[in-house]
Design a protein around this motif. Structure first.
Motif, PDB file in Angstrom:
ATOM      1  N   PHE A  93     -30.996  -4.481  30.975  1.00 52.12           N
ATOM      2  CA  PHE A  93     -29.712  -4.202  31.079  1.00 52.12           C
ATOM      3  C   PHE A  93     -29.201  -3.087  30.098  1.00 52.12           C
ATOM      4  O   PHE A  93     -28.595  -2.084  30.921  1.00 52.12           O
ATOM      5  N   SER A  94     -29.494  -3.086  29.127  1.00 51.27           N
ATOM      6  CA  SER A  94     -29.314  -2.011  28.155  1.00 51.27           C
ATOM      7  C   SER A  94     -29.568  -0.679  28.529  1.00 51.27           C
ATOM      8  O   SER A  94     -28.748   0.213  28.507  1.00 51.27           O
ATOM      9  N   PHE A  95     -30.807  -0.565  28.680  1.00 53.05           N
ATOM     10  CA  PHE A  95     -31.165   0.639  29.243  1.00 53.05           C
ATOM     11  C   PHE A  95     -30.857   1.352  30.689  1.00 53.05           C
ATOM     12  O   PHE A  95     -30.454   2.340  30.780  1.00 53.05           O
ATOM     13  N   ALA A  96     -30.450   0.127  31.659  1.00 53.99           N
ATOM     14  CA  ALA A  96     -30.206   0.358  32.810  1.00 53.99           C
ATOM     15  C   ALA A  96     -28.460   1.045  32.554  1.00 53.99           C
ATOM     16  O   ALA A  96     -28.167   2.116  33.064  1.00 53.99           O
ATOM     17  N   TRP A  97     -27.741   0.519  31.819  1.00 54.09           N
ATOM     18  CA  TRP A  97     -26.372   0.764  31.470  1.00 54.09           C
ATOM     19  C   TRP A  97     -26.399   1.991  30.995  1.00 54.09           C
ATOM     20  O   TRP A  97     -25.525   2.975  31.297  1.00 54.09           O
ATOM     21  N   GLY A  98     -27.055   2.447  30.181  1.00 56.42           N
ATOM     22  CA  GLY A  98     -27.250   3.782  29.344  1.00 56.42           C
ATOM     23  C   GLY A  98     -27.744   4.842  30.347  1.00 56.42           C
ATOM     24  O   GLY A  98     -27.112   5.898  30.469  1.00 56.42           O
ATOM     25  N   ALA A  99     -28.671   4.531  31.089  1.00 58.16           N
ATOM     26  CA  ALA A  99     -29.355   5.652  32.167  1.00 58.16           C
ATOM     27  C   ALA A  99     -28.279   5.676  33.352  1.00 58.16           C
ATOM     28  O   ALA A  99     -28.381   6.934  33.879  1.00 58.16           O
ATOM     29  N   CYS A 100     -27.507   4.689  33.685  1.00 50.88           N
ATOM     30  CA  CYS A 100     -26.876   4.786  34.899  1.00 50.88           C
ATOM     31  C   CYS A 100     -25.530   4.751  34.578  1.00 50.88           C
ATOM     32  O   CYS A 100     -24.698   5.915  34.811  1.00 50.88           O
ATOM     33  N   ALA A 101     -24.757   3.820  34.382  1.00 51.88           N
ATOM     34  CA  ALA A 101     -23.229   3.740  34.379  1.00 51.88           C
ATOM     35  C   ALA A 101     -22.726   4.535  33.054  1.00 51.88           C
ATOM     36  O   ALA A 101     -21.966   5.342  33.453  1.00 51.88           O
ATOM     37  N   ALA A 102     -23.361   4.680  31.860  1.00 49.56           N
ATOM     38  CA  ALA A 102     -22.856   5.198  30.851  1.00 49.56           C
ATOM     39  C   ALA A 102     -22.889   6.938  31.312  1.00 49.56           C
ATOM     40  O   ALA A 102     -21.992   7.643  30.951  1.00 49.56           O
ATOM     41  N   ALA A 103     -23.997   7.344  31.646  1.00 48.46           N
ATOM     42  CA  ALA A 103     -24.210   8.549  32.050  1.00 48.46           C
ATOM     43  C   ALA A 103     -23.442   9.171  33.069  1.00 48.46           C
ATOM     44  O   ALA A 103     -22.983  10.635  33.129  1.00 48.46           O
ATOM     45  N   LEU A 104     -23.164   8.150  34.023  1.00 47.64           N
ATOM     46  CA  LEU A 104     -22.233   8.631  35.148  1.00 47.64           C
ATOM     47  C   LEU A 104     -20.938   8.756  34.541  1.00 47.64           C
ATOM     48  O   LEU A 104     -20.051   9.629  34.861  1.00 47.64           O
ATOM     49  N   ALA A 146     -19.810   0.290  25.270  1.00 49.77           N
ATOM     50  CA  ALA A 146     -19.402  -0.793  26.434  1.00 49.77           C
ATOM     51  C   ALA A 146     -20.798  -1.768  26.670  1.00 49.77           C
ATOM     52  O   ALA A 146     -20.431  -3.001  26.935  1.00 49.77           O
ATOM     53  N   ALA A 147     -21.947  -1.258  26.748  1.00 48.42           N
ATOM     54  CA  ALA A 147     -22.970  -2.035  26.806  1.00 48.42           C
ATOM     55  C   ALA A 147     -23.222  -3.239  25.883  1.00 48.42           C
ATOM     56  O   ALA A 147     -23.475  -4.400  25.870  1.00 48.42           O
ATOM     57  N   VAL A 148     -23.164  -2.836  24.498  1.00 51.19           N
ATOM     58  CA  VAL A 148     -23.126  -3.581  23.361  1.00 51.19           C
ATOM     59  C   VAL A 148     -21.850  -4.436  23.239  1.00 51.19           C
ATOM     60  O   VAL A 148     -22.162  -5.767  23.284  1.00 51.19           O
ATOM     61  N   LEU A 149     -20.902  -4.282  23.817  1.00 52.80           N
ATOM     62  CA  LEU A 149     -19.629  -5.057  23.958  1.00 52.80           C
ATOM     63  C   LEU A 149     -19.824  -6.044  25.090  1.00 52.80           C
ATOM     64  O   LEU A 149     -19.516  -7.314  24.791  1.00 52.80           O
ATOM     65  N   GLY A 165     -27.615  -5.902  16.896  1.00 52.01           N
ATOM     66  CA  GLY A 165     -26.797  -4.667  17.331  1.00 52.01           C
ATOM     67  C   GLY A 165     -27.806  -3.538  17.457  1.00 52.01           C
ATOM     68  O   GLY A 165     -27.347  -2.633  18.332  1.00 52.01           O
ATOM     69  N   VAL A 166     -28.477  -3.374  16.411  1.00 51.52           N
ATOM     70  CA  VAL A 166     -29.231  -1.854  16.396  1.00 51.52           C
ATOM     71  C   VAL A 166     -30.220  -1.857  17.597  1.00 51.52           C
ATOM     72  O   VAL A 166     -30.398  -0.784  18.250  1.00 51.52           O
ATOM     73  N   VAL A 167     -30.884  -2.973  18.204  1.00 52.18           N
ATOM     74  CA  VAL A 167     -31.897  -2.982  19.211  1.00 52.18           C
ATOM     75  C   VAL A 167     -31.069  -2.701  20.470  1.00 52.18           C
ATOM     76  O   VAL A 167     -31.267  -1.711  21.400  1.00 52.18           O
ATOM     77  N   ILE A 168     -29.688  -3.253  20.718  1.00 51.13           N
ATOM     78  CA  ILE A 168     -29.017  -3.345  21.870  1.00 51.13           C
ATOM     79  C   ILE A 168     -28.565  -1.678  21.971  1.00 51.13           C
ATOM     80  O   ILE A 168     -28.440  -1.164  23.125  1.00 51.13           O
ATOM     81  N   ALA A 169     -27.961  -1.402  20.888  1.00 52.42           N
ATOM     82  CA  ALA A 169     -27.292   0.061  20.919  1.00 52.42           C
ATOM     83  C   ALA A 169     -28.297   1.107  21.134  1.00 52.42           C
ATOM     84  O   ALA A 169     -28.299   2.073  21.883  1.00 52.42           O
ATOM     85  N   GLY A 170     -29.433   0.902  20.345  1.00 51.43           N
ATOM     86  CA  GLY A 170     -30.570   1.708  20.500  1.00 51.43           C
ATOM     87  C   GLY A 170     -31.057   1.985  21.806  1.00 51.43           C
ATOM     88  O   GLY A 170     -31.481   2.986  22.305  1.00 51.43           O
ATOM     89  N   VAL A 171     -31.256   0.767  22.608  1.00 55.72           N
ATOM     90  CA  VAL A 171     -32.124   0.748  23.782  1.00 55.72           C
ATOM     91  C   VAL A 171     -30.838   1.492  24.999  1.00 55.72           C
ATOM     92  O   VAL A 171     -31.366   2.416  25.625  1.00 55.72           O
ATOM     93  N   THR A 172     -29.815   1.248  24.753  1.00 57.10           N
ATOM     94  CA  THR A 172     -28.711   1.802  25.509  1.00 57.10           C
ATOM     95  C   THR A 172     -28.703   3.180  25.389  1.00 57.10           C
ATOM     96  O   THR A 172     -28.647   4.060  26.273  1.00 57.10           O
ATOM     97  N   ALA A 173     -28.691   3.701  24.203  1.00 57.51           N
ATOM     98  CA  ALA A 173     -28.690   5.093  23.974  1.00 57.51           C
ATOM     99  C   ALA A 173     -29.940   5.877  24.397  1.00 57.51           C
ATOM    100  O   ALA A 173     -30.029   7.030  24.773  1.00 57.51           O
TER     101      ALA A 173
END
Length: 431
Positions: A93-104, A146-149, A165-173
């Protein structure tokens, strides 16, 4: 894997004794389907936008180059999470959010804000500078946070501290940087095509690859990790204590991430060597400091396991070798290998779950002794103990083996004359 198994009898009964049924929008399946649909639509749109800007050939080149650091970064974050590994669904989920939703969100908001500034000031160069140093850090770090939240709010039982927190944030980024790198590398390849520059070291593509993939693949994860640390500290605070601090800590981490991101983006305007000066004097030391902090927290968790679990040995819940085995990464690995060899995947999975539950139990007890466990401490402790008891058949033999194989070997003292010597010839322990 849920670290706190749910039991139907723990639900609050409705009037009349019936178990309340959640409304349709509160059902897990509805929420998962809605989130997956949102991410899929975001992925389709971001794919179309990036391909429109880079062209098909540039997109394929950017994709092939941008994917190179992703497995290494994901592996690094999973290595950091070895003591109490979170479920893969959170990583995906974190990777997909960063690559798709956050990037958009970043592409649309950054473009709109830059054009608005350009129209208001009639100065394109100033608009680009403000967009990179002010708008982009605010928009991008908010979108990634937003993904971390979301994990913090809806997967609260998977969020246990700073490392999570570090893992979720880092994977999202990492996911966000992946999409951004496709765009930058694809545009660089298009520039080389227009100028007729070949695929050599002097090309724009090679320079972009060196800066973004070789030198600074950790840049975006480094920024967003600050947000994750804020959420991680807030997650270990008691729900009924320090509510203002629990709200301010994630916000403070987000502001720190925005500030560091702005400083990094602004380094290119500090002269010919400004970027390299900021990289060497600021980015690398901060990266080293945060890496040390994450490893230190992980070692502290292992120490808490060794200190807290003997109480459950005395009560008969755990076997005597288990606190040592569960407090050693080597012993844990050997126990999983032993279980896989003699019991197959089912046994290995049970041992891995046992290790995760035991770690969560130890840290829960550690917070409880410090008054930070919350009002449901007793219920959560009992759930974890029940989960361990159900898996003891596979785990106890495997952990006993792991504790013996990983324990230091004692050597008898060497006799050297009338008394024992403790000089170089004396080696009481061999690791």
């Amino acid at each position: 894997m849920d670290p706190y198994p749910a039991y139907p009898h723990h639900q609050d009964p409705a009037p009349g004794g019936a178990v309340p049924h959640p409304r349709w929008w509160e059902r897990k399946g509805v929420r998962v389907t809605a989130l997956a649909t949102l991410l899929a639509l975001s992925g389709v749109v971001i794919l179309a936008l990036v391909r429109e800007q880079t062209g098909t050939e540039g997109f394929l080149v950017g994709l092939g180059l941008a994917v190179l650091p992703v497995p290494l970064l994901i592996a690094a974050f999973r290595w950091l999470d070895r003591v109490r590994p979170g479920p893969w669904r959170n990583v995906i989920f974190s990777f997909a959010w960063g690559a798709c939703a956050a990037a958009l969100i970043a592409i649309v908001a950054n473009s709109f804000a830059t054009r608005w500034i350009e129209t208001a000031t009639a100065d394109p160069s100033r608009a680009d500078t403000l967009g990179a140093t002010v708008i982009a850090p605010i928009v991008e770090e908010s979108a990634k946070a937003a993904a971390v939240l979301l994990v913090f709010l809806f997967r609260r039982r998977d969020f246990h501290g700073i490392v999570d927190g570090v893992v979720i944030a880092g994977v999202t980024a990492t996911g966000f940087a992946f999409t951004e790198n496709i765009l930058y590398l694809g545009n660089a390849f298009g520039t080389d095509q227009l100028t007729g520059t070949g695929p050599g070291l002097s090309s724009v593509t090679a320079a972009t690859f060196f800066v973004r993939i070789v030198m600074s693949p950790f840049a975006h994860p480094l920024f967003t990790v600050l947000t994750g640390i804020g959420f991680g500290i807030a997650s270990v605070m008691a729900p009924d204590r320090g509510r203002a601090r629990r709200l301010l800590l994630p916000l403070g981490g987000l502001l720190a991430a925005m500030g560091m991101h702005a400083f990094w983006n602004g380094s290119s305007s500090l002269g010919e060597y400004g970027f390299f000066a900021v990289y060497a004097a600021f980015m690398v030391p901060v990266f080293g400091l945060l890496t040390w902090l994450a490893v230190f927290v992980r070692q502290r968790e292992l120490r808490a396991v060794r200190q807290e679990l003997p109480a459950y040995v005395a009560a008969g819940w755990l076997a005597p070798p288990e606190p040592f085995a569960l407090g050693s990464l080597k012993a844990r690995r050997l126990a999983r290998e032993y279980a896989a060899h003699y019991g197959g995947r089912t046994a290995a999975a049970a041992v891995a779950e046992y290790e995760s539950y035991a770690t969560t139990l130890a840290l829960l007890r550690h917070r409880g002794r410090r008054g930070r466990a919350g009002a449901d401490y007793v219920v959560r402790e009992r759930q974890l103990l029940d989960a361990l008891w159900e898996r003891r058949g596979y785990a106890r033999a495997a952990l006993a083996y792991g504790s013996r194989a990983a324990a230091p070997v004692w050597l008898p003292p060497v006799y050297a004359g009338p008394a024992l010597t403790h000089g170089p010839a004396y080696n009481p322990y061999r690791y």
